[in-house]
Design a protein around this motif. Structure first.
Motif, PDB file in Angstrom:
ATOM      1  N   TYR A  49       0.828  -1.206   0.000  1.00 56.83           N
ATOM      2  CA  TYR A  49       0.000   0.000   0.000  1.00 56.83           C
ATOM      3  C   TYR A  49       0.864   1.258   0.000  1.00 56.83           C
ATOM      4  O   TYR A  49       0.640   2.191  -0.780  1.00 56.83           O
ATOM      5  N   LEU A  50       1.858   1.287   0.877  1.00 60.68           N
ATOM      6  CA  LEU A  50       2.713   2.468   0.993  1.00 60.68           C
ATOM      7  C   LEU A  50       3.518   2.700  -0.280  1.00 60.68           C
ATOM      8  O   LEU A  50       3.676   3.836  -0.743  1.00 60.68           O
ATOM      9  N   LYS A  51       4.007   1.622  -0.866  1.00 59.11           N
ATOM     10  CA  LYS A  51       4.798   1.753  -2.093  1.00 59.11           C
ATOM     11  C   LYS A  51       3.926   2.274  -3.232  1.00 59.11           C
ATOM     12  O   LYS A  51       4.349   3.139  -4.017  1.00 59.11           O
ATOM     13  N   ASN A  52       2.693   1.773  -3.328  1.00 61.24           N
ATOM     14  CA  ASN A  52       1.788   2.234  -4.379  1.00 61.24           C
ATOM     15  C   ASN A  52       1.345   3.673  -4.159  1.00 61.24           C
ATOM     16  O   ASN A  52       1.188   4.448  -5.101  1.00 61.24           O
ATOM     17  N   GLU A  53       1.146   4.020  -2.888  1.00 62.78           N
ATOM     18  CA  GLU A  53       0.617   5.344  -2.550  1.00 62.78           C
ATOM     19  C   GLU A  53       1.699   6.431  -2.650  1.00 62.78           C
ATOM     20  O   GLU A  53       1.418   7.553  -3.084  1.00 62.78           O
ATOM     21  N   TYR A  54       2.917   6.099  -2.236  1.00 64.60           N
ATOM     22  CA  TYR A  54       3.973   7.107  -2.132  1.00 64.60           C
ATOM     23  C   TYR A  54       5.124   6.895  -3.123  1.00 64.60           C
ATOM     24  O   TYR A  54       5.978   7.765  -3.256  1.00 64.60           O
ATOM     25  N   PRO A 103      -1.836  12.954   5.830  1.00 63.57           N
ATOM     26  CA  PRO A 103      -2.731  11.914   6.330  1.00 63.57           C
ATOM     27  C   PRO A 103      -2.524  11.599   7.817  1.00 63.57           C
ATOM     28  O   PRO A 103      -1.388  11.500   8.292  1.00 63.57           O
ATOM     29  N   TRP A 142      -3.699   8.763  10.661  1.00 64.69           N
ATOM     30  CA  TRP A 142      -4.282   7.462  10.944  1.00 64.69           C
ATOM     31  C   TRP A 142      -4.600   7.378  12.431  1.00 64.69           C
ATOM     32  O   TRP A 142      -3.765   7.731  13.271  1.00 64.69           O
ATOM     33  N   THR A 173      -8.662   8.126   8.546  1.00 65.40           N
ATOM     34  CA  THR A 173      -8.387   6.707   8.337  1.00 65.40           C
ATOM     35  C   THR A 173      -8.326   5.999   9.691  1.00 65.40           C
ATOM     36  O   THR A 173      -7.614   6.438  10.602  1.00 65.40           O
ATOM     37  N   SER A 212     -10.629   0.682   6.931  1.00 62.45           N
ATOM     38  CA  SER A 212      -9.456   0.917   6.085  1.00 62.45           C
ATOM     39  C   SER A 212      -8.332  -0.064   6.372  1.00 62.45           C
ATOM     40  O   SER A 212      -7.653  -0.534   5.453  1.00 62.45           O
ATOM     41  N   ASP A 225      -9.901  -5.226  -0.270  1.00 62.28           N
ATOM     42  CA  ASP A 225      -9.188  -3.952  -0.341  1.00 62.28           C
ATOM     43  C   ASP A 225      -8.764  -3.413   1.021  1.00 62.28           C
ATOM     44  O   ASP A 225      -8.286  -2.280   1.127  1.00 62.28           O
ATOM     45  N   VAL A 251      -6.321  -2.858   4.133  1.00 59.76           N
ATOM     46  CA  VAL A 251      -4.869  -2.866   4.309  1.00 59.76           C
ATOM     47  C   VAL A 251      -4.555  -3.603   5.616  1.00 59.76           C
ATOM     48  O   VAL A 251      -5.038  -3.213   6.679  1.00 59.76           O
TER      49      VAL A 251
END
Length: 289
Positions: free
Chosen positions: A7-12, A135, A137, A175, A207, A253, A255
C-alpha cells in the motif's frame, strides 16, 4: 488483502518506515478516570515497550531514525505514537506536538494509537485540522467484540462506544485502523472470527487492521492470572490458521498492517513461539499461498 508495504509503495512510490514515538500521554484506564493498571494484557509501557523515551519530538525522531539506519534506506517515515492513549490529555498541547511532527519534511503520515472513548469534539477538530496537512491514521484498540471478554480484560468501554467513535472518525475523513488480539482467555475460535466478521461488515468499510496474538507478559494482570491458573495458549499452527481464515473473511481492499506481533522478550511469559517472528510469518505466508 493489501499488505501495508505494498500500500505504501503504491501510494507514495517509495519505501516508508515507521518510527515509534512517545507523546507523554497516560490512559484513562490507568489514572483512575476509568480504572487503574490498564487493560489486563497491557504492560507498564502501555503497549509501547519499543517506543522512544519521552523527549522533545525532534530529538525523538532523529534518535529513532539513527536506531534504524542499518535496517532501511527510507527517507520518509510514519510518526507512530504508540504508547498509552494519544488523544487523552490537554488537546492544545497535543495539537502543538502533532503539528510540529506532521509538518516535518521527513514525516509522511501521523499515526496515533488511542481508545474509542477518547475521541471527543475537541480531539476530532484537532484530527481534522492535522489531516488537512498530511494523512492522519487513528489506531483503535478494540481487541474483541465479545463483551464478556472485554470485561474480563478490563477494557473499560462497550462495543457501542467503539461504534460511535468509528462513525465519527470516518465521517470526518480520518483513516481508522483497528487492533485485534487472538487468544484472549475464554475465547473460542468462533469468538475470534466473530470479531473479524463484525469488522468486515462495518459501514463505511474499515481501512486497515492489525492482528496479533495475545502476549502474556510479566507485570500484567493476565500474567499474574496465568501464573495462578494457566489458561490455554494458541499454538503457532492455530494462530496461523486463524489469521488466514480472517484474511478470507475481510474485504479484499483492506490494508493489513500486522499479521503477528512483537512481545518484549524480557517480559514474555507465553507464547514462547512468538519470539521467532520470521518463523511465524513464514508459516502464515505458506498457508496464504
Amino acid at each position: 488483502m493489501i499488505r501495508l508495504s505494498d500500500y505504501l509503495k503504491n501510494e507514495y512510490g517509495e519505501k516508508i518506515y515507521k518510527l515509534s514515538l512517545s507523546s507523554g500521554c497516560t490512559c484513562p484506564n490507568r489514572d483512575g478516570t476509568i480504572g487503574y493498571g490498564g487493560c489486563a494484557f497491557c504492560s507498564e509501557g502501555g503497549s509501547g515497550d519499543f517506543a522512544a523515551p519521552l523527549a522533545p519530538i525532534s530529538e525523538q525522531i532523529e534518535n529513532a531514525k539513527s536506531r534504524i539506519k542499518n535496517k532501511t534506506d527510507a527517507a520518509k517515515f510514519i510518526a507512530y505514537f504508540q504508547s498509552y492513549t494519544n488523544t487523552y490529555g490537554d488537546v492544545k498541547r497535543l495539537k502543538v506536538l502533532y503539528e510540529e511532527t506532521i509538518r516535518r519534511d521527513d514525516i509522511a503520515i501521523l499515526s496515533l494509537g488511542t481508545r474509542p472513548d477518547c475521541i471527543n469534539d475537541d480531539v476530532l477538530e484537532m484530527l481534522k485540522y492535522l489531516n488537512n496537512i498530511k494523512p492522519v491514521w487513528i489506531e483503535l484498540g478494540l481487541q474483541t467484540t465479545n463483551e464478556e471478554t472485554a470485561n474480563r480484560i478490563k477494557r473499560g468501554y462497550s462495543l457501542g462506544v467503539f461504534d460511535g467513535a468509528y462513525r465519527r472518525l470516518t465521517d470526518a475523513g480520518i483513516t481508522v485502523i483497528v487492533h485485534v488480539i487472538f487468544g484472549l482467555p475464554g475465547e473460542s475460535r468462533e469468538d475470534m472470527l466473530d470479531t473479524i466478521r463484525y469488522l468486515a461488515a462495518l459501514d463505511p468499510p474499515l481501512s486497515g487492521i492489525k492482528i496479533q496474538m495475545l502476549h502474556v507478559l510479566e507485570g500484567t494482570a493476565l500474567g499474574e492470572e496465568y501464573k495462578r491458573s494457566p489458561f490455554p495458549i494458541l499454538s503457532m499452527e492455530e494462530y496461523a490458521d486463524l489469521v488466514c481464515e480472517s484474511i478470507k473473511i475481510l474485504p479484499d481492499d483492506i490494508v493489513v498492517h500486522r499479521m503477528t506481533g512483537d512481545g518484549p522478550g524480557w517480559l514474555l511469559i507465553e507464547p514462547d513461539w512468538s519470539r521467532n517472528k520470521r518463523k511465524v510469518m513464514n508459516l502464515i505466508n505458506s498457508k496464504l499461498k
